[in-house]
Scaffold this motif. Structure first.
Motif, mmCIF file in Angstrom:
data_model
loop_
_atom_site.group_PDB
_atom_site.id
_atom_site.type_symbol
_atom_site.label_atom_id
_atom_site.label_comp_id
_atom_site.label_asym_id
_atom_site.label_seq_id
_atom_site.Cartn_x
_atom_site.Cartn_y
_atom_site.Cartn_z
ATOM 1 N N ILE A 138 0.879 -1.167 0.000
ATOM 2 C CA ILE A 138 0.000 0.000 0.000
ATOM 3 C C ILE A 138 0.913 1.212 0.000
ATOM 4 C CG2 ILE A 138 -1.790 1.295 1.228
ATOM 5 C CD1 ILE A 138 -2.633 -1.328 2.542
ATOM 6 N N ASN A 279 -3.027 7.044 -3.947
ATOM 7 C CA ASN A 279 -3.085 5.842 -3.112
ATOM 8 C C ASN A 279 -3.231 4.599 -3.990
ATOM 9 O OD1 ASN A 279 -2.972 7.169 -0.565
ATOM 10 N ND2 ASN A 279 -5.107 7.799 -0.856
ATOM 11 N N ASN A 281 -3.093 0.367 -3.969
ATOM 12 C CA ASN A 281 -3.044 -0.945 -3.308
ATOM 13 C C ASN A 281 -2.736 -1.988 -4.378
ATOM 14 O OD1 ASN A 281 -4.075 0.620 -1.257
ATOM 15 N ND2 ASN A 281 -5.434 -0.979 -0.483
#
Length: 526
Positions: A138, A279, A281
């Motif tokens: 992450i 962001n 992931n």
């Protein structure tokens, strides 16, 4: 193999490629090689022996010599036994003729990706091109690097830190106002803009700058690759072989515009590198199987300059068995493999007679050429048995037993030469003058053109030496209808041409190994 006594009878026979001791003088100063008549030893390279060995090496017994499979193991044992019978040692010592080449066979991995909370789908939005280890991260620390190019006169990595970060790049290469690529100043595709080659070039640039991952936007390639990867995954099929990486966690993804714009909305318009606060992931399970394979190496130590190495190379592998049919690979590259054995015998005969080469000769049979030049890349990039800076030249033989049906003009007794002048004017001149002195084969440079659409210069094992600024010559007869087909069998080989071409390589290696000065590299690349 012959007994030494046969040399002195065959030395007086005249064939197409210089076995007469009365060969004509050359205009080039070749004093270093005049003290010994190499035609005596070239005469040991004969069509009869080449035919006998090739019928064995390209027989069904060898099962097509696919990398890592049973047939390839039979092939390397055969080569080892040949060198042992010739009393030619291995540079590895202890009768170890095998340089281990660690490979991986990776099944298609599927990634789970979300960007700013939005999930994206495998094969629709992204595919995994490379995953050396399991990935579970992450991060909001992604670096956009424009086109992902790192060249001497243009770099997207200048003044930006990407160490241990994921980088985002896009396909292509910027052009100047005249429509020429900025890295070369001309309009011809480069390694940064040419399809599959650009993938490896941009991956290597990211890796060399310390990045732990590369996400590449390439809409054109994605449309081609994604359906294939999806079918492979559905069938549980294994992907291509690759060299087992020592890099920790390097990952490479190809994505479509949808995902790329989620990471950086202005990616299509903007070329300027910058840090992105997005962001991400990312989770990938690495699926790979370890495969063992081997290069075969033998050498004759130089008498006065043993630390300088002349490499003679060919690939030992082929396509294996497909749909129950054996791909024997007589021309590709049984012809080059067997030619090296005969060349090695000639050098050994000279050594036994007290006329061994001044420089060392490495006979290098590489694995995995058909899988992406893997064996030669392992030798040059990971485990050079002899330092590359001491390697004088590589003479690479890949398909020299047939006639190109597309070649409508010129002598039947020809060979294509590729790369001889690309790094060293000296090497090119040596090659030309050796041929004039001993062989008079028609040297055809059709595929040496920088604009050759086939890009043969990049498609055989010499290239891994050339990229390290080691002068090379690639000897090649061209493709034919049996290329990469089960019909590439030893009965279709032109053995008189194979003999002549093998002798040409021997004479060229003889001159390089025995002359006072090694070929000067006057055209080094970046």
């Amino acid at each position: 193999m012959k007994q030494l006594i046969l040399l002195f009878f065959s030395a007086f026979l005249i064939t197409n490629c210089g076995t007469s001791s009365k060969s004509s003088a050359s205009s080039v100063n070749m004093n270093e090689a005049k003290t010994v008549d190499p035609t005596v030893y070239a005469s040991t390279i004969t069509a009869e022996e080449l035919k006998e060995m090739l019928y064995k090496y390209a027989s069904d017994e060898f099962e097509g010599r696919e990398t890592g499979e049973k047939g390839q193991k039979i092939a390397v044992e055969y080569l080892k036994n040949q060198y042992q019978s010739l009393e030619i040692p291995t540079p590895l010592g202890n009768d170890n003729y095998f340089q281990e080449v660690p490979l991986e066979k990776q099944s298609v991995s599927e990634a789970k990706i979300s960007v700013n909370g939005t999930e994206f789908k495998s094969f629709e939005d992204h595919i995994v091109l490379r995953a050396d280890n399991n990935i579970d991260l992450i991060t909001n620390d992604i670096v956009y690097v424009g086109y992902g190019i790192d060249a001497d006169n243009y770099s997207d990595y200048k003044n930006i830190d990407v160490k241990d970060k994921i980088v985002l790049a896009k396909a292509g290469e910027p052009k100047d106002a005249n429509g020429n690529y900025v890295t070369t100043g001309n309009s011809e595709d480069t390694k940064w803009s040419n399809g599959r080659q650009s993938l490896s070039s941009k991956r290597d640039a990211a890796l060399q700058n310390g990045a732990k991952g590369l996400i590449l936007l390439d809409s054109y390639m994605f449309i081609r690759y994604a359906p294939f990867y999806q079918r492979q995954a559905a069938n549980g099929a294994s992907g291509r072989l690759s060299l087992k990486s020592n890099d920790d966690g390097m990952v490479m993804l190809m994505v479509n515009e949808n995902l790329a714009k989620a990471l950086y909305p202005s990616i299509l318009e903007d070329e300027k590198p910058k840090e992105l606060k997005t962001n991400l992931n990312l989770a990938i399970e690495n699926k790979s199987e370890q495969i063992s394979s081997e290069n075969v190496v033998a050498y004759i130590k130089g008498s006065t300059k043993p630390d300088e190495i002349v490499v003679i190379s060919a690939h030992l592998d082929h396509e294996g068995i497909k749909n129950g049919k054996i791909y024997n690979g007589a021309d590709d590259d049984g012809s080059g493999t067997i030619a090296i054995l005969e060349i090695a015998e000639a050098f050994k005969m000279a050594e036994k007679a007290g006329h061994g080469p001044k420089r060392s000769i490495l006979f290098l049979h590489v694995t995995g050429e058909e899988k992406g030049l893997l064996g030669s890349r392992h030798y040059t990039d990971n485990d050079p048995i002899f330092p590359l800076e001491n390697t004088v030249a590589d003479l690479n033989i890949d398909m020299i037993g047939r006639i190109d049906p597309k070649r409508k003009e010129g002598d039947r007794n020809y060979v294509y030469l590729i790369g001889s002048d690309k790094l060293s004017t000296d090497l090119h001149n040596i090659s030309e003058e050796v041929n004039k002195k001993y062989c008079n084969i028609e040297l055809d440079y059709t595929y040496n053109d920088d604009n050759d659409p086939n890009r043969f210069y990049y498609r055989s094992d010499h290239y891994n030496f050339a990229k390290n600024n080691i002068p090379v010559i690639f000897y090649f007869n061209g493709t034919h209808d049996d290329y990469h087909q089960p019909s590439d069998t030893p009965d279709k080989i032109e053995y008189d041409l194979l003999e002549n071409r093998a002798r040409l390589v021997f004479y060229t290696a003889w001159e390089i190994a025995n002359r006072a000065n090694k070929p000067v590299v006057d055209k080094a690349t970046e």
